[in-house]
Structures are given as C-alpha cells and as structure tokens.
Design a protein around this motif. Structure first.
Motif, PDB file in Angstrom:
ATOM      1  N   ALA A 132       1.051  -1.172   0.029  1.00 12.62           N
ATOM      2  CA  ALA A 132      -0.065   0.134  -0.294  1.00 12.62           C
ATOM      3  C   ALA A 132       0.918   1.361  -0.170  1.00 12.62           C
ATOM      4  O   ALA A 132      -0.054   2.189  -0.674  1.00 12.62           O
ATOM      5  CB  ALA A 132      -1.103   0.284   0.918  1.00 12.62           C
ATOM      6  N   LEU A 133       1.863   1.499   0.692  1.00 13.79           N
ATOM      7  CA  LEU A 133       2.678   2.341   0.597  1.00 13.79           C
ATOM      8  C   LEU A 133       3.586   2.791  -0.614  1.00 13.79           C
ATOM      9  O   LEU A 133       3.469   3.801  -0.670  1.00 13.79           O
ATOM     10  CB  LEU A 133       3.462   1.695   2.163  1.00 13.79           C
ATOM     11  CG  LEU A 133       4.371   3.931   2.717  1.00 13.79           C
ATOM     12  CD1 LEU A 133       3.336   4.487   3.232  1.00 13.79           C
ATOM     13  CD2 LEU A 133       5.532   3.127   3.446  1.00 13.79           C
ATOM     14  N   VAL A 134       4.131   2.123  -1.018  1.00 14.36           N
ATOM     15  CA  VAL A 134       5.031   1.901  -2.496  1.00 14.36           C
ATOM     16  C   VAL A 134       3.895   3.100  -3.225  1.00 14.36           C
ATOM     17  O   VAL A 134       3.834   3.223  -3.801  1.00 14.36           O
ATOM     18  CB  VAL A 134       5.420   0.973  -2.453  1.00 14.36           C
ATOM     19  CG1 VAL A 134       6.524   1.549  -4.564  1.00 14.36           C
ATOM     20  CG2 VAL A 134       6.781   0.117  -2.202  1.00 14.36           C
ATOM     21  N   THR A 159      -7.625   7.254  -1.628  1.00  9.75           N
ATOM     22  CA  THR A 159      -7.562   6.499  -2.469  1.00  9.75           C
ATOM     23  C   THR A 159      -7.221   5.988  -2.829  1.00  9.75           C
ATOM     24  O   THR A 159      -6.950   4.416  -3.308  1.00  9.75           O
ATOM     25  CB  THR A 159      -8.110   7.041  -3.986  1.00  9.75           C
ATOM     26  OG1 THR A 159      -9.342   8.505  -2.934  1.00  9.75           O
ATOM     27  CG2 THR A 159      -9.276   6.650  -5.149  1.00  9.75           C
ATOM     28  N   THR A 160      -5.494   5.634  -3.536  1.00 11.23           N
ATOM     29  CA  THR A 160      -4.858   4.712  -3.348  1.00 11.23           C
ATOM     30  C   THR A 160      -4.247   3.546  -2.758  1.00 11.23           C
ATOM     31  O   THR A 160      -4.119   2.582  -2.933  1.00 11.23           O
ATOM     32  CB  THR A 160      -3.556   5.917  -4.631  1.00 11.23           C
ATOM     33  OG1 THR A 160      -3.799   6.315  -5.639  1.00 11.23           O
ATOM     34  CG2 THR A 160      -2.639   4.746  -4.872  1.00 11.23           C
ATOM     35  N   ALA A 161      -4.283   4.155  -2.071  1.00 10.29           N
ATOM     36  CA  ALA A 161      -3.714   3.341  -0.661  1.00 10.29           C
ATOM     37  C   ALA A 161      -4.868   2.208  -0.072  1.00 10.29           C
ATOM     38  O   ALA A 161      -4.748   1.243   0.446  1.00 10.29           O
ATOM     39  CB  ALA A 161      -3.084   4.243   0.799  1.00 10.29           C
ATOM     40  N   ARG A 162      -6.176   2.982  -0.400  1.00  9.30           N
ATOM     41  CA  ARG A 162      -7.374   2.373  -0.274  1.00  9.30           C
ATOM     42  C   ARG A 162      -7.332   1.176  -1.717  1.00  9.30           C
ATOM     43  O   ARG A 162      -8.130  -0.137  -1.088  1.00  9.30           O
ATOM     44  CB  ARG A 162      -8.864   2.715  -0.017  1.00  9.30           C
ATOM     45  CG  ARG A 162      -9.497   1.703   0.209  1.00  9.30           C
ATOM     46  CD  ARG A 162     -10.184   0.768   1.380  1.00  9.30           C
ATOM     47  NE  ARG A 162      -9.237   1.442   2.531  1.00  9.30           N
ATOM     48  CZ  ARG A 162     -10.141   0.643   3.447  1.00  9.30           C
ATOM     49  NH1 ARG A 162      -9.371  -0.692   3.637  1.00  9.30           N
ATOM     50  NH2 ARG A 162      -9.546   0.993   4.737  1.00  9.30           N
ATOM     51  N   ALA A 163      -7.272   1.180  -2.667  1.00  9.19           N
ATOM     52  CA  ALA A 163      -7.670   0.333  -3.484  1.00  9.19           C
ATOM     53  C   ALA A 163      -6.306  -0.925  -3.674  1.00  9.19           C
ATOM     54  O   ALA A 163      -6.666  -1.722  -3.804  1.00  9.19           O
ATOM     55  CB  ALA A 163      -7.487   0.860  -4.482  1.00  9.19           C
ATOM     56  N   SER A 164      -5.039  -0.430  -3.493  1.00  6.73           N
ATOM     57  CA  SER A 164      -3.619  -1.218  -2.948  1.00  6.73           C
ATOM     58  C   SER A 164      -4.361  -1.781  -1.587  1.00  6.73           C
ATOM     59  O   SER A 164      -3.341  -3.439  -2.265  1.00  6.73           O
ATOM     60  CB  SER A 164      -2.594  -0.035  -2.835  1.00  6.73           C
ATOM     61  OG  SER A 164      -2.192   0.576  -3.690  1.00  6.73           O
ATOM     62  N   ALA A 165      -4.255  -1.929  -0.848  1.00  7.61           N
ATOM     63  CA  ALA A 165      -4.478  -2.294   0.415  1.00  7.61           C
ATOM     64  C   ALA A 165      -5.885  -3.694   0.042  1.00  7.61           C
ATOM     65  O   ALA A 165      -5.773  -4.707   0.314  1.00  7.61           O
ATOM     66  CB  ALA A 165      -5.346  -1.794   1.694  1.00  7.61           C
ATOM     67  N   ASP A 166      -6.672  -3.244   0.126  1.00 12.08           N
ATOM     68  CA  ASP A 166      -8.004  -4.391  -1.394  1.00 12.08           C
ATOM     69  C   ASP A 166      -7.384  -5.367  -2.031  1.00 12.08           C
ATOM     70  O   ASP A 166      -7.679  -6.385  -2.323  1.00 12.08           O
ATOM     71  CB  ASP A 166      -8.727  -3.838  -1.831  1.00 12.08           C
ATOM     72  CG  ASP A 166     -10.067  -2.836  -0.805  1.00 12.08           C
ATOM     73  OD1 ASP A 166      -9.591  -2.991   0.390  1.00 12.08           O
ATOM     74  OD2 ASP A 166     -10.654  -1.926  -1.234  1.00 12.08           O
ATOM     75  N   ASP A 190      -4.113  -7.960   3.679  1.00 13.87           N
ATOM     76  CA  ASP A 190      -2.778  -7.331   4.856  1.00 13.87           C
ATOM     77  C   ASP A 190      -3.611  -6.323   5.655  1.00 13.87           C
ATOM     78  O   ASP A 190      -3.442  -5.293   5.503  1.00 13.87           O
ATOM     79  CB  ASP A 190      -1.622  -6.960   4.151  1.00 13.87           C
ATOM     80  CG  ASP A 190      -0.771  -7.155   5.056  1.00 13.87           C
ATOM     81  OD1 ASP A 190       0.229  -8.417   5.701  1.00 13.87           O
ATOM     82  OD2 ASP A 190       0.166  -6.054   5.080  1.00 13.87           O
ATOM     83  N   ALA A 191      -3.179  -6.654   7.201  1.00 11.21           N
ATOM     84  CA  ALA A 191      -3.416  -5.995   7.955  1.00 11.21           C
ATOM     85  C   ALA A 191      -2.419  -4.579   7.796  1.00 11.21           C
ATOM     86  O   ALA A 191      -3.081  -4.302   7.972  1.00 11.21           O
ATOM     87  CB  ALA A 191      -3.354  -6.390   9.310  1.00 11.21           C
ATOM     88  N   GLY A 192      -1.302  -4.665   7.928  1.00 14.36           N
ATOM     89  CA  GLY A 192      -0.763  -3.983   7.962  1.00 14.36           C
ATOM     90  C   GLY A 192      -0.403  -2.747   6.527  1.00 14.36           C
ATOM     91  O   GLY A 192      -1.147  -1.545   6.504  1.00 14.36           O
ATOM     92  N   ALA A 193      -1.006  -3.167   5.505  1.00  9.76           N
ATOM     93  CA  ALA A 193      -1.165  -2.314   4.062  1.00  9.76           C
ATOM     94  C   ALA A 193      -3.065  -1.640   4.100  1.00  9.76           C
ATOM     95  O   ALA A 193      -2.714  -0.788   4.172  1.00  9.76           O
ATOM     96  CB  ALA A 193      -1.676  -3.738   2.859  1.00  9.76           C
ATOM     97  N   VAL A 194      -3.324  -2.190   5.427  1.00 11.38           N
ATOM     98  CA  VAL A 194      -5.148  -1.981   5.596  1.00 11.38           C
ATOM     99  C   VAL A 194      -4.840  -0.173   6.503  1.00 11.38           C
ATOM    100  O   VAL A 194      -5.253   0.566   6.725  1.00 11.38           O
ATOM    101  CB  VAL A 194      -6.245  -2.686   6.027  1.00 11.38           C
ATOM    102  CG1 VAL A 194      -6.852  -1.757   6.855  1.00 11.38           C
ATOM    103  CG2 VAL A 194      -6.669  -4.147   5.291  1.00 11.38           C
ATOM    104  N   ALA A 195      -3.914  -1.123   7.416  1.00  9.89           N
ATOM    105  CA  ALA A 195      -4.055   0.790   8.717  1.00  9.89           C
ATOM    106  C   ALA A 195      -3.177   1.681   7.119  1.00  9.89           C
ATOM    107  O   ALA A 195      -3.508   2.734   7.997  1.00  9.89           O
ATOM    108  CB  ALA A 195      -2.881   0.174   9.313  1.00  9.89           C
TER     109      ALA A 195
END
Length: 213
Positions: A132-134, A159-166, A190-195
C-alpha cells in the motif's frame, strides 16, 4: 511548504488512528497472523500521544527521531522495529530542514520504504504494508508533478492506499507470521496495508481543516 505544525498534525493523526483502530487491525491480523498487530501498534502510539508535549521540537528531524525512539521501545514483535525504522529514516531524509516541500515529503516516504524493506526483508508483492505504501508514494509524487494542491494530493493518496490495500486480498503472504499460513493467507487483506489505507483516509478527511502553521 510544510512546517512543524503540519508534521505534528500528520504524526498525531497516525498515532490517534492506530489507537482508535486497535480492535479492527487486530481482527484483520488474526485471520492469518497472530492477532497482535492492532494491540502492538496501539500500545506504541499511546505512548507517543501521552508523551506528546515532552518531545524535542528543535527541528522536524529531531522531533521525528524522538517519536521513532518511543515507537521502537514500546511496540512489540516485528511491528516496533518496522514502524520505528520508518520514522527514523524519514527523520534522516529531512535533517537540518525547518520547512518542507512536496519533494521532501516524497523523500521521507521513500526513505521510510527503504528502511522497511531492509528491516523486514520484504518488498512489493510480499503482502505487507509496502504493497500500500509504495503505490501511494508513487501516486503522491505523480500528483505533485501534475501541480495538484495539498488537499487534492492527500485525497489521491487515500484513494490509492485503499485500492492498494484491497489488492492484497488475493495475494499469498511471503513475510511475517502470515507467511506460515501459505495459501490460507489468500482471501483477506494484509493488516499492515489496511492500516496504511486507514491512516491516509484519516488524513484526507481532516487535512483540509487543519490549523496551518
């Protein structure tokens, strides 16, 4: 330009979001991990909030270093070193600067990413917060290049972080406790990506109304 009050606002939002979402992050982690992610993160950032007024604010880098030390010393498991390293590397990227611009913000995120990669021996595609972070950092950099306002950039980041976490949901975990579950890690994000996503969403909802320094 970004000043100390803006940096404080971001750090405080991260800390409060971690505390507020302890149960949610823990429940996500318990699907394939050991379930302590939410607890560990909340305990560490509780310290950040309780000691908030005591941190050295000589400059932005020093402030972030103090936060990093608090996180590393309090968060257990792998999360402490990873999140602590991210703040420490971000601090190093802006050493000696009193005001930051968009390029500095990207540099801080890039430094944090490299620190996480080194500390966690992970990379994009391993089903971690990096997934998500990258992409979010890439989106921020692109939005800056397009001349977007800070409000627009934070919204794009969320928006990008949420789509990437999903997008981590169908992936197989390759790092951390979740890696031991193999294909059972498929089907939950992934829990970290969702965070990361939840933090950027919190920033997007509050950034336009912050008190600017």
């Amino acid at each position: 330009m970004t000043s100390m009050p803006d940096v404080e606002f971001v750090v405080r939002t991260i800390a409060q979001t971690a505390v507020d979402n302890e149960t949610y992050f823990g429940d996500l982690d318990s699907v394939v991990g050991d379930g302590d992610f939410g607890y560990s993160l909340a305990r560490g950032f509780e310290i950040v909030l309780s000691d908030w007024d005591s941190y050295d604010r000589t400059d932005i880098s020093t402030f972030l270093q103090k936060v990093a030390m608090a996180i590393t010393g309090r968060i257990g498991g792998t999360s402490g070193p990873i999140w602590g390293t991210s703040f420490l590397r971000a601090a190093g990227a802006v050493r000696g600067k009193d005001d930051l611009d968009g390029a500095d913000a990207v540099a801080m995120l890039r430094a944090a990413i490299e620190g996480i990669k080194a500390r966690g021996q992970a990379d994009v595609g391993d089903k971690t917060l990096l997934d998500a972070l990258v992409p979010t950092t890439d989106a921020i950099e692109a939005a800056l290049a397009d001349g977007k306002t800070s409000d627009e950039i934070v919204a794009i980041a969320a928006t990008t972080a949420r789509a990437s976490a999903d997008a981590t949901t169908p992936m197989i975990a390759k790092r951390g406790r979740a890696a031991y579950t193999g294909e059972r890690s498929i089907g939950s994000p992934d829990a970290g990506a969702v965070a990361v996503a939840v933090i950027f969403e919190a920033l997007a909802s509050t950034w336009p109304n912050r008190e600017e320094g």
